[in-house]
Design a protein around this motif. Sequence first.
Motif, PDB file in Angstrom:
ATOM      1  N   PHE A 117      56.940  43.735  17.762  1.00  0.00           N
ATOM      2  CA  PHE A 117      55.695  44.517  18.138  1.00  0.00           C
ATOM      3  C   PHE A 117      55.978  45.493  19.295  1.00  0.00           C
ATOM      4  CE2 PHE A 117      52.231  44.591  20.522  1.00  0.00           C
ATOM      5  CZ  PHE A 117      50.905  45.656  19.966  1.00  0.00           C
ATOM      6  N   ALA A 169      52.974  37.977  21.941  1.00  0.00           N
ATOM      7  CA  ALA A 169      53.914  37.588  22.246  1.00  0.00           C
ATOM      8  C   ALA A 169      54.519  36.447  20.821  1.00  0.00           C
ATOM      9  CB  ALA A 169      54.363  37.353  23.358  1.00  0.00           C
ATOM     10  N   TYR A 172      55.522  37.675  17.869  1.00  0.00           N
ATOM     11  CA  TYR A 172      56.379  37.984  16.899  1.00  0.00           C
ATOM     12  C   TYR A 172      58.320  37.609  17.688  1.00  0.00           C
ATOM     13  CZ  TYR A 172      52.939  41.004  16.423  1.00  0.00           C
ATOM     14  OH  TYR A 172      51.192  41.669  16.389  1.00  0.00           O
ATOM     15  N   CYS A 175      59.182  41.084  21.150  1.00  0.00           N
ATOM     16  CA  CYS A 175      58.622  43.144  21.669  1.00  0.00           C
ATOM     17  C   CYS A 175      59.198  43.794  22.038  1.00  0.00           C
ATOM     18  CB  CYS A 175      56.973  42.263  22.101  1.00  0.00           C
ATOM     19  SG  CYS A 175      56.068  40.367  21.481  1.00  0.00           S
TER      20      CYS A 175
END
Length: 200
Positions: A117, A169, A172, A175
């Motif tokens: 991300f 968060a 993923y 990040c």
Amino acid sequence: MEHVIITMAREYASGGSEIAQTVADKLGIPLYNKELITIAAKKSGLTEEAIAASENQRSSSLIYSLYMMGNTMPLADQVYILQSNVIKELAEKGSCVILGRCGDYVLRDRKDVLRTFVYAPLENRIAIAKARPDAKDMPDRLWETTLAKHDRARASYYNYYTENHWGEAKNYDLCLNAALGREVCADLIVQAAQALEKSL
């Protein structure tokens, strides 16, 4: 790289698209972004314009759902299923970068997926949005509103079609703040992908 799929979600105008392209170039693997629209259109018979228009919409309107009852599945739902199938097929073929379209969730059952991300400070995002060729000339406060609107649409779409929350968060593996720079972010993603590949 033998077989690692990198998915990337990103805030609007964060520079995520450019980072994704840099990652794909560094690894010598394909990037699928708007190409997913083209592939989905060929498979379905829908036009690319219809698919693109439905991408950030979701069929949550009660009036729309009642209207569609007895007819067919809402176009947004059809497009989500169609693109999900395309993403799964591409993941089977080999390493690639999938940009957006709930790729991290669609491929949630695979061990060979690195979920990323990308976000960025507001001032950076405004500067990126202003620099685009089709950018309108407007004050920063209106840019803030525009960016927030795009992010809300992405979050709404993602949250509707997945069990997760967009930008959270824990959904993923990595990040990244795009303010670190395109090359730095791309290198970090490449290193993480290589580490994942070794662990498989």
